[in-house]
Design an enzyme around this catalytic site. Structure first.
Site, PDB file in Angstrom:
ATOM      1  N   TYR A   1       0.830  -1.215   0.000  1.00 29.20           N
ATOM      2  CA  TYR A   1       0.000   0.000   0.000  1.00 29.20           C
ATOM      3  C   TYR A   1       0.866   1.268   0.000  1.00 29.20           C
ATOM      4  CZ  TYR A   1      -3.740   3.177   1.590  1.00 29.20           C
ATOM      5  OH  TYR A   1      -4.646   4.199   1.716  1.00 29.20           O
TER       6      TYR A   1
ATOM      7  N   LYS B   1       1.132   4.143  -2.888  1.00 31.03           N
ATOM      8  CA  LYS B   1       0.783   5.547  -2.654  1.00 31.03           C
ATOM      9  C   LYS B   1       1.984   6.465  -2.887  1.00 31.03           C
ATOM     10  CE  LYS B   1      -3.577   4.931  -1.620  1.00 31.03           C
ATOM     11  NZ  LYS B   1      -4.620   5.453  -2.505  1.00 31.03           N
TER      12      LYS B   1
HETATM   13  P1  NAI Z   1     -13.304   2.237   0.779  1.00 31.30           P
HETATM   14  O1  NAI Z   1     -12.783   0.843   0.856  1.00 31.30           O
HETATM   15  O2  NAI Z   1     -14.467   2.640   1.583  1.00 31.30           O
HETATM   16  O3  NAI Z   1     -13.618   2.610  -0.744  1.00 31.30           O
HETATM   17  C1  NAI Z   1     -12.759   2.236  -1.783  1.00 31.30           C
HETATM   18  C2  NAI Z   1     -13.469   2.417  -3.090  1.00 31.30           C
HETATM   19  O4  NAI Z   1     -12.606   1.943  -4.135  1.00 31.30           O
HETATM   20  C3  NAI Z   1     -14.750   1.622  -3.193  1.00 31.30           C
HETATM   21  O5  NAI Z   1     -15.740   2.427  -3.780  1.00 31.30           O
HETATM   22  C4  NAI Z   1     -14.389   0.477  -4.120  1.00 31.30           C
HETATM   23  O6  NAI Z   1     -15.478   0.039  -4.897  1.00 31.30           O
HETATM   24  C5  NAI Z   1     -13.337   1.104  -4.988  1.00 31.30           C
HETATM   25  N1  NAI Z   1     -12.464   0.108  -5.602  1.00 31.30           N
HETATM   26  C6  NAI Z   1     -11.686  -0.810  -4.982  1.00 31.30           C
HETATM   27  N2  NAI Z   1     -11.066  -1.574  -5.899  1.00 31.30           N
HETATM   28  C7  NAI Z   1     -11.447  -1.114  -7.111  1.00 31.30           C
HETATM   29  C8  NAI Z   1     -11.144  -1.495  -8.449  1.00 31.30           C
HETATM   30  N3  NAI Z   1     -10.311  -2.503  -8.727  1.00 31.30           N
HETATM   31  N4  NAI Z   1     -11.723  -0.804  -9.466  1.00 31.30           N
HETATM   32  C9  NAI Z   1     -12.577   0.216  -9.204  1.00 31.30           C
HETATM   33  N5  NAI Z   1     -12.889   0.634  -7.967  1.00 31.30           N
HETATM   34  C10 NAI Z   1     -12.335  -0.037  -6.934  1.00 31.30           C
HETATM   35  O7  NAI Z   1     -12.040   3.141   1.082  1.00 31.30           O
HETATM   36  P2  NAI Z   1     -11.886   4.683   1.483  1.00 31.30           P
HETATM   37  O8  NAI Z   1     -11.410   4.731   2.870  1.00 31.30           O
HETATM   38  O9  NAI Z   1     -13.045   5.477   1.073  1.00 31.30           O
HETATM   39  O10 NAI Z   1     -10.610   5.055   0.566  1.00 31.30           O
HETATM   40  C11 NAI Z   1     -10.674   5.825  -0.596  1.00 31.30           C
HETATM   41  C12 NAI Z   1      -9.256   6.215  -0.998  1.00 31.30           C
HETATM   42  O11 NAI Z   1      -8.653   6.956   0.052  1.00 31.30           O
HETATM   43  C13 NAI Z   1      -8.340   5.013  -1.255  1.00 31.30           C
HETATM   44  O12 NAI Z   1      -7.477   5.294  -2.334  1.00 31.30           O
HETATM   45  C14 NAI Z   1      -7.562   4.921   0.026  1.00 31.30           C
HETATM   46  O13 NAI Z   1      -6.301   4.289  -0.172  1.00 31.30           O
HETATM   47  C15 NAI Z   1      -7.411   6.383   0.387  1.00 31.30           C
HETATM   48  N6  NAI Z   1      -7.110   6.631   1.779  1.00 31.30           N
HETATM   49  C16 NAI Z   1      -7.982   6.276   2.781  1.00 31.30           C
HETATM   50  C17 NAI Z   1      -7.659   6.530   4.086  1.00 31.30           C
HETATM   51  C18 NAI Z   1      -8.570   6.180   5.202  1.00 31.30           C
HETATM   52  O14 NAI Z   1      -8.166   6.350   6.363  1.00 31.30           O
HETATM   53  N7  NAI Z   1      -9.776   5.707   4.977  1.00 31.30           N
HETATM   54  C19 NAI Z   1      -6.382   7.160   4.448  1.00 31.30           C
HETATM   55  C20 NAI Z   1      -5.547   7.481   3.339  1.00 31.30           C
HETATM   56  C21 NAI Z   1      -5.914   7.236   2.053  1.00 31.30           C
END
Ligand code: NAI
Length: 248
Positions: free
Chosen positions: A156, A160
């Site tokens: 991860y 990033k």
């Molecule tokens: P989440 O797991 O709730 O949502 C992830 C989204 O990505 C979902 O809508 C899912 O359908 C989509 N997704 C996953 N694999 C996919 C694929 N192969 N093709 C198309 N869509 C795909 O995660 P969250 O927390 O909303 O994260 C969103 C972004 O923010 C991610 O890039 C994550 O790495 C980043 N992030 C999140 C943090 C957190 O604390 N929640 C912290 C830092 C970054």
């Protein structure tokens, strides 16, 4: 707020979590919004309906961002249905956490394929449009882990950090065309992704955040909307932290 009237935004992973919050925020500002989602059609439809309830057009397209052919087809559909994309938000992301000692090469590859290759794929599919139109905003969701590293997240954090390198390179390539490309590095945001973490570890970590709380998806969405708007036209190649002061 209508500052993004007649603009079209594409948000990957827009069905839930941070992506959903960004999609709704951009719609609130007047943009029509397409979301790409991995598999949960019900969640994607619900988000599309919520976008429409804000008076904007919405389109939900199932697409695995790690597959370039699927991305190219999805982007073509968005272009035909809503018009050319003005704002691209690369938000789709996954984790497969474990110590590097136990991480399989497949687990490493898959996280890179979605988080890093996925961001490249959408940029690649929209690059010529942005160039020709001499405008556009690209916003990539990175992570504090890509800047500081994080035990248990070799895949991860590498993905990033890669997103940050990709952001700066695309910012340089497209700057002469008036297109900006920036990264947002969230800290700990309350979503399904963090809900799957060990809760004791999560609470211990929350205590170390200078602002004294974990973030909400809307904290990230507010910055994304700013970067997509007119007020951010002189910002490119930046990595902006939304983390309550965790990294400073
Ligand atoms: P989440 O797991 O709730 O949502 C992830 C989204 O990505 C979902 O809508 C899912 O359908 C989509 N997704 C996953 N694999 C996919 C694929 N192969 N093709 C198309 N869509 C795909 O995660 P969250 O927390 O909303 O994260 C969103 C972004 O923010 C991610 O890039 C994550 O790495 C980043 N992030 C999140 C943090 C957190 O604390 N929640 C912290 C830092 C970054």
């Amino acid at each position: 707020m209508t500052s993004m009237n007649n603009k079209v935004a594409l948000v990957t992973g827009g069905s839930r979590g941070i992506g959903r919050a960004i999609a709704l925020k951009l719609a609130e500002h007047g943009a029509d919004v397409a979301i790409l989602y991995a598999g949960n059609a019900d969640a994607a439809d619900a988000t599309a309906r919520d976008i429409e309830a804000l008076g904007a057009k919405a389109l939900a397209v199932q697409c695995d961002v790690s597959d370039y052919e699927q991305v190219a087809a999805a982007v073509a559909r968005v272009r035909e249905t809503l018009g050319p994309v003005d704002v691209l938000v690369n938000n789709a992301g996954i984790t497969k956490d474990k110590l590097a000692l136990r991480m399989s090469p497949e687990e490493f590859d898959r996280v890179l394929a979605v988080n890093l290759n996925g961001a490249f794929h959408t940029i690649r599919a929209l690059y010529a449009d942005f160039m020709k139109r001499r405008s556009g905003r690209i916003i990539n969701i990175a992570s504090i882990a890509g800047v500081m590293g994080n035990a248990g997240q070799a895949n991860y954090a590498a993905s990033k950090a890669g997103v940050i390198g990709l952001t700066k390179t695309i910012a340089r390539e497209l700057a002469p065309r008036g297109v900006t490309c920036n990264a947002i590095a969230p800290g700990f945001i309350e979503t399904d992704m963090t809900a799957s973490m060990n809760q004791a570890a999560f609470e211990a970590m929350a205590k170390t955040i200078p602002l004294g709380r974990v973030g909400q998806a809307e904290d990230v969405a507010n910055l994304a909307a700013f970067l997509a708007g007119d007020g951010a036209s002189y910002i490119t190649g930046a990595v902006i932290h939304v983390d309550g002061g965790l990294y400073m």
